[in-house]
Design a protein around this motif. Structure first.
Motif, mmCIF file in Angstrom:
data_model
loop_
_atom_site.group_PDB
_atom_site.id
_atom_site.type_symbol
_atom_site.label_atom_id
_atom_site.label_comp_id
_atom_site.label_asym_id
_atom_site.label_seq_id
_atom_site.Cartn_x
_atom_site.Cartn_y
_atom_site.Cartn_z
ATOM 1 N N SER A 15 12.771 -17.000 2.675
ATOM 2 C CA SER A 15 12.740 -17.993 1.585
ATOM 3 C C SER A 15 11.359 -18.165 0.961
ATOM 4 N N GLN A 16 10.330 -17.560 1.558
ATOM 5 C CA GLN A 16 8.992 -17.656 0.981
ATOM 6 C C GLN A 16 8.834 -16.683 -0.181
ATOM 7 N N THR A 17 7.693 -16.778 -0.827
ATOM 8 C CA THR A 17 7.355 -15.862 -1.920
ATOM 9 C C THR A 17 6.405 -14.791 -1.422
ATOM 10 N N LEU A 18 6.795 -13.552 -1.673
ATOM 11 C CA LEU A 18 5.932 -12.419 -1.358
ATOM 12 C C LEU A 18 5.009 -12.162 -2.543
ATOM 13 N N SER A 19 3.737 -12.032 -2.259
ATOM 14 C CA SER A 19 2.767 -11.712 -3.300
ATOM 15 C C SER A 19 1.949 -10.512 -2.857
ATOM 16 N N LEU A 20 1.955 -9.483 -3.663
ATOM 17 C CA LEU A 20 1.209 -8.256 -3.384
ATOM 18 C C LEU A 20 0.340 -7.904 -4.581
ATOM 19 N N THR A 21 -0.879 -7.525 -4.307
ATOM 20 C CA THR A 21 -1.788 -7.123 -5.375
ATOM 21 C C THR A 21 -2.166 -5.664 -5.220
ATOM 22 N N CYS A 22 -2.188 -4.952 -6.326
ATOM 23 C CA CYS A 22 -2.633 -3.571 -6.356
ATOM 24 C C CYS A 22 -3.969 -3.506 -7.097
ATOM 25 N N THR A 23 -4.978 -3.023 -6.397
ATOM 26 C CA THR A 23 -6.298 -2.859 -7.003
ATOM 27 C C THR A 23 -6.461 -1.404 -7.415
ATOM 28 N N VAL A 24 -6.801 -1.203 -8.678
ATOM 29 C CA VAL A 24 -6.887 0.136 -9.239
ATOM 30 C C VAL A 24 -8.337 0.502 -9.517
ATOM 31 N N SER A 25 -8.701 1.716 -9.159
ATOM 32 C CA SER A 25 -10.010 2.241 -9.516
ATOM 33 C C SER A 25 -9.831 3.622 -10.125
ATOM 34 N N GLY A 26 -10.763 3.984 -11.007
ATOM 35 C CA GLY A 26 -10.708 5.295 -11.637
ATOM 36 C C GLY A 26 -9.789 5.375 -12.834
ATOM 37 N N SER A 27 -9.133 4.283 -13.181
ATOM 38 C CA SER A 27 -8.233 4.243 -14.340
ATOM 39 C C SER A 27 -8.073 2.790 -14.749
ATOM 40 N N SER A 28 -8.125 2.517 -16.036
ATOM 41 C CA SER A 28 -7.971 1.146 -16.491
ATOM 42 C C SER A 28 -6.494 0.816 -16.708
ATOM 43 N N ILE A 29 -6.084 -0.358 -16.227
ATOM 44 C CA ILE A 29 -4.681 -0.748 -16.379
ATOM 45 C C ILE A 29 -4.353 -1.119 -17.824
ATOM 46 N N THR A 30 -5.366 -1.183 -18.681
ATOM 47 C CA THR A 30 -5.124 -1.504 -20.088
ATOM 48 C C THR A 30 -5.149 -0.265 -20.979
ATOM 49 N N THR A 31 -5.348 0.897 -20.388
ATOM 50 C CA THR A 31 -5.417 2.131 -21.174
ATOM 51 C C THR A 31 -4.030 2.748 -21.330
ATOM 52 N N ALA A 32 -3.629 2.912 -22.597
ATOM 53 C CA ALA A 32 -2.352 3.588 -22.856
ATOM 54 C C ALA A 32 -2.494 5.077 -22.549
ATOM 55 N N PRO A 33 -1.405 5.764 -22.212
ATOM 56 C CA PRO A 33 -0.021 5.271 -22.173
ATOM 57 C C PRO A 33 0.471 4.973 -20.762
ATOM 58 N N HIS A 34 -0.465 4.570 -19.900
ATOM 59 C CA HIS A 34 -0.077 4.419 -18.489
ATOM 60 C C HIS A 34 0.808 3.206 -18.248
ATOM 61 N N TYR A 35 1.621 3.313 -17.214
ATOM 62 C CA TYR A 35 2.486 2.241 -16.738
ATOM 63 C C TYR A 35 2.244 2.053 -15.254
ATOM 64 N N TRP A 36 2.266 0.802 -14.822
ATOM 65 C CA TRP A 36 1.878 0.463 -13.449
ATOM 66 C C TRP A 36 3.079 -0.150 -12.738
ATOM 67 N N ASN A 37 3.471 0.503 -11.649
ATOM 68 C CA ASN A 37 4.759 0.246 -11.019
ATOM 69 C C ASN A 37 4.655 -0.313 -9.610
ATOM 70 N N TRP A 38 5.733 -0.978 -9.218
ATOM 71 C CA TRP A 38 5.965 -1.324 -7.821
ATOM 72 C C TRP A 38 7.238 -0.631 -7.363
ATOM 73 N N VAL A 39 7.134 -0.007 -6.188
ATOM 74 C CA VAL A 39 8.234 0.741 -5.595
ATOM 75 C C VAL A 39 8.285 0.361 -4.129
ATOM 76 N N ARG A 40 9.463 0.292 -3.546
ATOM 77 C CA ARG A 40 9.552 -0.016 -2.131
ATOM 78 C C ARG A 40 10.527 0.915 -1.431
#
Length: 120
Positions: A15-40
């Motif tokens: 019932s709690q909230t899971l919070s996960l953070t992904c820290t990226v280096s070597g590529s900006s998350i604001t640079t097109a045309p990249h997409y940033w995903n969560w997979v499990r």
């Protein structure tokens, strides 16, 4: 070199909230045309795509998770975050963040993954 690193929440109670953070280096998350995903990947099962945030900040979620998931980003820190509310045992899995080079491609860079266990 592009690197992605998931945070480590460890054990999460039902019932709690899971919070996960992904820290990226070597590529900006604001640079097109990249997409940033969560997979499990739950134990003994295949990979499950959960959702994505685009370089412009648009989000898309798996229909099965849409009522519980949100993905956000912190552009100055070059991080993106998964929040999954009301977790249950079925959310126990290895969680990965990954970059998609563009919408028509598969994932080209992956984090090492982090194990999340939902248990009381």
């Amino acid at each position: 070199q592009v690197q992605l690193q998931e945070s480590d929440p460890g054990l999460v109670k039902p019932s709690q909230t899971l919070s996960l953070t992904c820290t990226v280096s070597g590529s900006s998350i604001t640079t097109a045309p990249h997409y940033w995903n969560w997979v499990r990947q739950p134990p003994g099962k295949g990979l499950e795509w959960m959702g994505v945030i685009s370089s412009r900040g648009f989000t898309y979620y798996a229909p099965s998770l849409e009522s519980r998931i949100s993905i956000s980003r912190d552009t100055p820190k070059n991080q993106f975050t998964l929040q999954l509310i009301s977790v249950a045992a079925e959310d126990t899995a290895e969680y990965y963040c990954a970059r998609m080079n563009n919408w028509s491609d598969g994932m080209d860079y992956w984090g090492k993954g982090t194990q999340v266990t939902v248990s009381s």
